[in-house]
Design an enzyme around this catalytic site. Structure first.
Site, PDB file in Angstrom:
ATOM      1  N   GLN A   1      36.420  55.280  64.541  1.00 40.46           N
ATOM      2  CA  GLN A   1      35.203  55.335  65.370  1.00 40.46           C
ATOM      3  C   GLN A   1      33.809  55.316  64.519  1.00 40.46           C
ATOM      4  O   GLN A   1      33.132  56.035  64.726  1.00 40.46           O
ATOM      5  CB  GLN A   1      35.153  56.465  66.193  1.00 40.46           C
ATOM      6  N   SER A   2      33.960  54.370  63.407  1.00 43.41           N
ATOM      7  CA  SER A   2      32.712  54.530  62.439  1.00 43.41           C
ATOM      8  C   SER A   2      31.713  53.723  63.115  1.00 43.41           C
ATOM      9  O   SER A   2      31.290  52.634  63.508  1.00 43.41           O
ATOM     10  CB  SER A   2      33.160  53.725  61.098  1.00 43.41           C
TER      11      SER A   2
END
Ligand SMILES: *Cc1c(COP(=O)(O)O)cnc(C)c1O
Length: 339
Positions: free
Chosen positions: A81-82
């Site tokens: 989930q960068s």
């Protein structure tokens, strides 16, 4: 530095990507609820690039280098989930570059659900290279870079978190920005924010020096995933790299960064009661959304420091909202419990 003297970052290539300056907002309800310092928030979650965040400031300097080098694509890396990968992909698309993302996936493949930042990356059409390697993903980045070169492409690599000398210039600029805003908002005694790959804090330390903030103004990073000693040394190195890039004599020692690592909980992106309460309080008292991984942990840390009396009434605290809002939508079930 006199008004007429150029600020040192003005010599560097920069491409405008972010909505700047970001506003400073008072949080009177939360301040009253906690009975401690006056709390303000710097809205770097509103910088733009497909839902905002601190990486937009870094990308202005990084992608200017990419354009100067004649790159046709960009490679960067991050967690599943960068926020960094998502903002880099959006910035690259805006500039006509193809964004290649190296993302951590359990088992080296994509997770079952495409949501939050992953959904945005998919909408941006960013080719994604899944890896089981952990941060800073250096091996996989090198491999993807080599593959692109072999295919006749000209890749520009943005390191993990955008944290290198060029990237951290975004936060040198941010400190100049906030110094200018203080004429209206008043000064701040403590800057509080989530720190992880270190570029944000390194830029703030160098920026505080260059913008001539008083030495007493604290730049307090709340670590989200690493012990203070390791991270502090990296932040100091980065700050010195930044000074070198600007041709300055200024250097700091390994202990220059103020980092609190009391709030690591059960690890990176593992949501605990600290983050849950922080997210609830910000939403219910101020209508403010903070994220589960970074700002929720840092905000929770700040609240705890206030309750312990380590941040006190009479002080003025500026919380830097570094973004991450998109990640909220990937953690729904863990956030909305039976309350
Ligand atoms: C990347 C990130 C940070 C940490 O910034 P670093 O420069 O990596 O230390 C903080 N908050 C959010 C939301 C981020 O995405």
């Amino acid at each position: 530095m006199s008004q007429s003297e150029a600020f040192p970052t003005e010599r560097l290539p920069r491409v405008r990507l972010a909505f700047l300056p970001t506003p400073i907002e008072a949080l009177p309800n939360l301040s009253r609820h906690l009975g401690g310092p006056d709390i303000f928030v710097k809205r770097d979650d509103q910088t733009g690039l497909a839902t905002g965040g601190n990486k937009a400031r870094k990308l202005e300097f990084l992608l200017a280098e990419a354009l100067e080098m004649g790159a046709d694509c960009v490679v960067t890396a991050g967690s599943t989930q960068s926020n960094h990968a998502r903002q880099t992909a959006a910035a690259a698309r805006k500039l006509g570059l193809e964004p290649h993302l190296v993302l951590y996936g359990p088992g080296g493949g994509p997770p079952d659900r495409v949501d939050g930042n992953l959904l945005i990356g998919a909408l941006l059409g960013a080719p994604t290279h899944w890896t089981e390697e952990h941060a800073p993903y250096t091996g996989t980045i090198k491999q993807v870079e080599a593959e692109l070169k072999a295919a006749g492409r000209r890749p520009y690599v943005v390191p993990y978190g955008g944290s290198n000398a060029a990237g951290l210039m975004g936060f040198v600029e941010a400190m100049r920005e906030v110094a200018g805003q203080m004429a209206e908002s008043g000064p701040f005694d403590v800057h509080v924010f989530a720190t992880s790959s270190g570029g944000t804090q390194a830029g703030m330390i160098l920026g505080a020096h260059l913008a001539r903030l008083p030495d007493s103004a604290r730049v307090l990073g709340i670590s989200v995933d690493e012990r203070a000693g390791t991270l502090g040394a990296r932040v100091a190195n980065l700050a010195n790299d930044g000074a070198r890039l600007l041709g300055l004599d200024w250097r700091v020692g390994d202990d220059a960064a103020e980092i609190n690592d009391d709030y690591l909980g059960s690890g990176y992106a593992v949501i605990g009661e600290l983050e849950r309460e922080a997210i609830r309080l910000a939403a219910r008292l101020e209508g403010l959304l903070i994220d589960p991984v970074y700002t929720g942990r840092a905000f929770g840390g700040m609240i705890d420091l206030i309750r312990r009396g380590e941040l006190r009434r009479g002080e003025r605290v500026l919380f830097w909202h570094t973004g991450g809002t998109a990640a909220l939508f990937a953690f729904g079930e863990e956030l909305v419990t039976a309350d």
